[in-house]
Scaffold this active site. Structure first.
Site, PDB file in Angstrom:
ATOM      1  N   LYS A  83      65.819  31.370  94.757  1.00 52.00           N
ATOM      2  CA  LYS A  83      65.444  32.595  94.040  1.00 52.00           C
ATOM      3  C   LYS A  83      65.589  33.766  95.014  1.00 52.00           C
ATOM      4  O   LYS A  83      65.055  33.719  96.139  1.00 52.00           O
ATOM      5  CB  LYS A  83      64.002  32.449  93.567  1.00 52.00           C
ATOM      6  CG  LYS A  83      63.635  33.255  92.353  1.00 52.00           C
ATOM      7  CD  LYS A  83      62.221  32.852  91.931  1.00 52.00           C
ATOM      8  CE  LYS A  83      61.745  33.557  90.718  1.00 52.00           C
ATOM      9  NZ  LYS A  83      60.325  33.289  90.471  1.00 52.00           N
TER      10      LYS A  83
HETATM   11  C1  E4P Z   1      59.116  34.188  87.223  1.00 54.34           C
HETATM   12  O1  E4P Z   1      59.909  33.557  87.880  1.00 54.34           O
HETATM   13  C2  E4P Z   1      57.918  34.824  87.791  1.00 54.34           C
HETATM   14  O2  E4P Z   1      57.339  33.935  88.717  1.00 54.34           O
HETATM   15  C3  E4P Z   1      56.855  35.098  86.760  1.00 54.34           C
HETATM   16  O3  E4P Z   1      57.283  34.843  85.457  1.00 54.34           O
HETATM   17  C4  E4P Z   1      56.092  36.342  86.981  1.00 54.34           C
HETATM   18  O4  E4P Z   1      55.109  36.466  85.981  1.00 54.34           O
HETATM   19  P1  E4P Z   1      53.913  37.506  86.059  1.00 54.34           P
HETATM   20  O5  E4P Z   1      54.434  38.855  85.757  1.00 54.34           O
HETATM   21  O6  E4P Z   1      52.931  37.044  85.022  1.00 54.34           O
HETATM   22  O7  E4P Z   1      53.364  37.417  87.468  1.00 54.34           O
END
Ligand code: E4P
Length: 218
Positions: A83
């Site tokens: 990522k």
């Molecule tokens: C995705 O890869 C992220 O980790 C995640 O969906 C972030 O979500 P949040 O905005 O609830 O922290």
């Protein structure tokens, strides 16, 4: 549509993987920081439970260090998806890693322009954050619709991974728009099963069955 779960809680991952509904896992540095495990230990443990893509995020913001971190992370297991943040060096790393056959999830996407750059960088997944857009009064699901339409115009192979999901309706709307993946907190995946008429109907069926005194198993 593929379902990923967005968590670093390995007990939750094991529990939900047993339902057969989990196609992958996403983590981020904030989630990993709460796990109480070393990052390498955490990703190793998740990859042993789930066969599909497991996103592990680099924490460097410059290309050379991102590549060094990616090298460590991708050695953990074949199903690790690196990522990277949606910044110029992140997309440069995305191109280099995908050219080399590594899955890449480009995270923190908040605009159609950013999603277009991500597809051109050859990403495996783009992660638009719907909940965080809704939080500032913008239209999170509108962004998903725009990205799905743009990608369809060019047959880009990058999959739209809807992230920052806050409710079952985000998942349903994403499916209606043709997004490939939804990553959601464990709670949201459990909520997808729920309907009061299912509970009410099942109770009535079982009460009637009990009254009949019968048993299928004899
Ligand atoms: C995705 O890869 C992220 O980790 C995640 O969906 C972030 O979500 P949040 O905005 O609830 O922290």
């Amino acid at each position: 549509m593929k379902f990923f779960i967005d968590t670093a809680d390995t007990d939750e991952i094991k529990d939900l993987a047993a339902t057969g509904m989990v196609d992958g896992v996403t983590t981020n540095p904030s989630l990993a920081a709460t796990s109480g495990k070393s990052f390498i230990e955490l990703i190793t443990e998740i990859c042993a439970v789930v066969d599909g893509p497991v996103s592990a995020e680099v924490t460097a913001t410059d290309f050379p260090t991102m590549m060094k971190e990616a090298e460590v992370l991708r050695k953990i297991a074949d199903n690790v998806a690196i990522k990277v943040p949606l910044i110029p060096d992140g997309l440069k790393a995305c191109k280099a890693l995908t050219d080399d056959g590594t899955m890449v999830n480009v995270t923190l996407c908040f605009s159609p322009a950013q999603a277009l750059l991500t597809a051109k960088a050859g990403a495996t997944f783009v992660s638009p954050f719907v909940g965080r857009l809704d939080d500032i009064g913008a239209d999170g699901m509108g962004l998903i619709d725009e990205i799905c339409n743009i990608y369809a115009n060019y047959d880009y192979e990058t999959e739209v991974l809807v992230a920052s999901i806050r409710s079952p309706m985000h998942v349903v709307e994403a499916a209606r728009m043709g997004a490939h993946v939804a990553t959601m907190p464990p709670k949201t995946l459990r909520q997808l099963y729920q309907h009061p008429l299912t509970d009410k109907g099942l109770k009535a069926f079982l009460d009637d069955w009990t009254k009949s005194g019968q048993s299928i198993l004899g």
